[in-house]
Scaffold this active site. Structure first.
Site, mmCIF file in Angstrom:
data_model
loop_
_atom_site.group_PDB
_atom_site.id
_atom_site.type_symbol
_atom_site.label_atom_id
_atom_site.label_comp_id
_atom_site.label_asym_id
_atom_site.label_seq_id
_atom_site.Cartn_x
_atom_site.Cartn_y
_atom_site.Cartn_z
ATOM 1 N N LYS A 451 0.832 -1.213 0.000
ATOM 2 C CA LYS A 451 0.000 0.000 0.000
ATOM 3 C C LYS A 451 0.866 1.263 0.000
ATOM 4 C CE LYS A 451 -4.213 -1.833 0.172
ATOM 5 N NZ LYS A 451 -5.010 -2.014 1.380
ATOM 6 N N ARG A 486 -3.756 -10.479 3.752
ATOM 7 C CA ARG A 486 -3.987 -10.467 2.307
ATOM 8 C C ARG A 486 -2.753 -9.855 1.646
ATOM 9 N NH1 ARG A 486 -6.052 -6.790 -1.416
ATOM 10 N NH2 ARG A 486 -7.366 -7.668 -3.079
#
Length: 511
Positions: A451, A486
Site C-alpha cells: 500500500k 492479504r
C-alpha cells in the site's frame, strides 16, 4: 397459578443497575386474561440458545432460525458459533452451540410452544435426556421477567454451570450495559458481579480453545478455528489498472499460473478481484466485472492444487457475489461493507457464506477526499463505523458467526491513520466489544500489502519494492491480533506469519 416477576426499570450502568434491581420490589403478574393482554401486547426481548449434534448441524441452525422468524421471533443478534464436547452424556457426537437475541410478542409459554414445535418438526423425538438431538432450543431470558411454572423456568436454571451456554450468551452482550433489559439479565445472575462474573467463574475466554470448546466459522465444508494459525490470502488482480500488478494476470493462462505459484508458496486462500479499488479508480459495471472474473474462477476451480483451498471474490456488487458463489467461490470480500450495493447483505445472507466487511468511507473515487479523511480518533471511529455496518448486515440475516472484519488500510485513510490502525488492532476490538462481544471476536483480515502508506513511510514509490515493508506490517498486524493477511508476495509473508504464530504460541504457553 403461574407467576411472573418483573423488575422495575432503572438507569443504565452495570454497578448501579445491579444494586437497584436486586434491591427493588417485584411487580407480580398472574395468568389472568388481563395480565395476558398487558404483557402480550408489548414486544419482549428474549435470548434463545441453540444446540445440535445430529445430521448437518449448521443446516439445522439455519432452518431453526428460519422457522423462528416465521413464527414471530425477530432475530436481532447472533452469538459466535462454538463446537463443543458433549456434556452429561459423553458418548455422542460433538455439538454446535450458539444463541440469538430477538424480540417477540409471544407470551412465554406461547414462545416455549413454538420452540418445541420447531424441535419436533425438525425431527427431535423423546429419548435420552441430554442425548443426541438435531436441534435443541432453550429460552435463557424473557424480557425483564423471572418465570416459574411446571414446564418453564426463566432464566434457564442450568445456565450457570454450562460454558457452552454462557459463552454464546456473553457474545450477545456488550462490555457496556446497553439498556435496562440487559441490566436486568445481569441482575438475575447467581453472582453479585452479574453475567460477567458468572462467565469468569467458569473460566471465561481462557477456556475457548481448551476443554473441548472452540470458536469456529463455517467456511466451505469445514468449521474454521481461526485461533490455530494465521491464514495467508494471496491476491490475484484481474484488472488492467490495479495499483500494484494491474494488467499482468488478465488472461486465464496467466491467472492460473499465478495461482499455482501462490498455492505452491503456501497460500491458504486466493482473493480474486476483477474491479480496481485503488484511489480514483473508475467503476465498471457488474457485467464487465463478471466477464473478467468468471472464466478465471472456473479455470481455478478445476486446478487439483485448489483442493482444500478457499476462493474469495473481491466485489461490492451483489450480482457478482451471487454468480461467483454459485460457481464455487467460498467467501465474499466487500470493500464497501455493504455501502455500495443496497442488496449486498441480503444476497449474502441467502448465499450462507462468510462475508468480509471492510471499512471505507465513500467509494474508490471519493474515499481520499478531505471530508472522508477527517478523524478525531481513527481506531475508535473505524471501530464504530464497522460495528454499524456489521450490525446492518446482521439485521439483513448474516449471522456474526459468518462475519470477518477488515479495518480497511489504505481506504479513506492518511498514512498516519494507517499506521495508527496497524498498531491499534487491539483497540479496535476493544471498542467494538463495548457494543458487541460477538463482533469483537470476529476474525480480522489485514490488507496492508504494497500500500501507498508503506511507500511513503519507507520512501519506496514503486509498489513492487514495498515487499519488505509489507512483511514488517504483516508482522505487526499478526502480533496485534490479525487472523488473515492479504498479500501479493505469499512466500516472504508466510515466513513472517509462521514466526509470529510461533511467538504467540510460546507466549500463551507461559500464561
Amino acid at each position: 397459578m403461574i407467576l411472573f416477576k418483573q423488575l422495575l426499570p432503572t438507569k443504565r450502568g452495570l454497578g448501579g443497575a445491579l444494586n437497584h434491581f436486586r434491591g427493588s420490589s417485584f411487580r407480580f403478574f398472574s395468568s389472568s386474561p388481563e395480565t395476558f393482554v398487558e404483557i402480550h401486547s408489548q414486544e419482549q426481548e428474549v435470548v434463545i440458545a441453540l444446540g445440535s449434534n445430529v445430521g448437518n448441524r449448521l443446516h439445522n441452525f439455519n432452518e431453526a432460525l428460519r422457522l423462528m422468524k416465521k413464527s414471530g421471533i425477530n432475530i436481532t443478534r447472533h452469538a459466535c458459533l462454538y463446537e463443543t464436547a458433549p456434556a452429561y452424556v459423553t458418548d455422542q457426537p460433538q455439538f454446535l452451540n450458539s444463541a440469538v437475541r430477538g424480540v417477540t410478542k409471544l407470551w412465554p409459554h406461547e414462545l416455549l410452544g413454538v420452540l418445541k414445535k420447531i424441535e419436533k418438526d425438525m425431527g427431535r423425538a423423546a429419548g435420552i435426556r441430554y442425548g443426541p438431538r438435531p436441534i435443541d432450543l432453550d429460552i435463557l431470558f424473557y424480557g425483564k421477567f423471572r418465570v416459574s411454572s411446571d414446564i418453564l423456568t426463566v432464566p434457564h436454571e442450568r445456565i450457570w454451570e454450562r460454558p457452552f451456554v454462557m459463552a454464546p450468551l456473553m457474545d450477545l452482550l456488550g462490555a457496556d450495559v446497553e439498556n435496562d433489559t440487559v441490566a436486568c439479565w445481569h441482575s438475575l445472575s447467581i453472582h453479585s458481579g452479574g453475567l460477567f462474573e458468572s462467565w469468569e467463574k467458569l473460566g471465561g475466554d481462557c477456556i475457548i480453545g481448551k476443554d473441548g470448546m472452540k470458536r469456529v466459522l463455517p467456511i466451505g465444508n469445514d468449521l474454521w478455528d481461526w485461533s490455530l494459525k494465521t491464514s495467508v490470502m494471496g491476491i490475484l488482480n484481474l484488472t488492467p489498472d490495479s495499483f500494484s500488478d494491474g494488467g499482468k494476470f488478465q488472461s486465464v493462462e496467466a491467472a492460473v499460473s499465478r495461482v499455482r505459484l501462490m498455492i505452491s508458496e503456501g497460500a491458504d486462500m486466493i482473493d480474486l478481484g476483477a474491479q480496481s479499488t485503488r484511489p480514483m479508480a473508475s467503476r465498471i459495471s457488474a457485467q464487465e466485472e463478471l466477464d473478467r472474473l468468471i472464466p478465471v474462477l472456473e479455470a481455478i476451480l478445476k486446478m487439483p492444487e485448489m483442493n482444500r483451498k478457499l476462493i474469495s471474490v473481491d466485489t461490492f456488487y451483489s450480482e457478482v457475489a451471487s454468480e461467483a458463489v454459485s460457481k464455487g467461490a467460498h467467501i465474499v470480500n466487500d470493500v464497501s461493507g455493504g455501502q455500495l450495493d443496497p442488496n449486498m447483505t441480503k444476497v449474502v445472507a441467502g448465499l450462507e457464506v462468510p462475508y468480509v466487511a471492510m471499512h471505507m468511507r465513500g467509494d474508490p473515487a471519493t474515499m481520499q477526499s478531505s471530508e472522508n479523511l477527517q478523524y478525531d480518533d481513527v481506531c475508535k471511529q473505524v471501530a464504530s463505523e464497522l460495528y454499524s455496518r456489521v450490525k446492518d448486515a446482521e439485521l439483513s440475516g448474516i449471522p456474526v458467526w459468518r462475519i470477518i472484519i477488515d479495518p480497511g488500510l489504505g481506504f479513506s485513510k492518511k498514512t498516519e491513520h494507517n499506521l495508527e490502525l496497524l498498531v491499534g488492532l487491539p483497540s479496535i476490538r476493544a471498542e467494538i466489544a463495548r457494543k458487541s462481544l460477538a463482533m469483537s471476536h470476529s476474525p480480522v483480515l489485514l490488507g496492508s500489502s504494497r500500500k501507498k502508506f508503506l511507500g511513503e513511510t519507507c520512501t519506496r514509490p514503486t509498489a513492487s519494492e514495498r515487499d519488505p515493508a509489507t512483511v514488517a506490517s504483516v508482522t505487526a498486524g499478526v502480533l496485534g491480533g490479525a487472523n488473515i493477511v492479504r498479500v501479493h508476495n505469499v512466500r516472504d509473508n508466510l515466513d513472517a506469519v509462521k514466526l509470529c504464530d510461533a511467538m504467540l504460541k510460546y507466549k500463551r504457553s507461559l500464561a
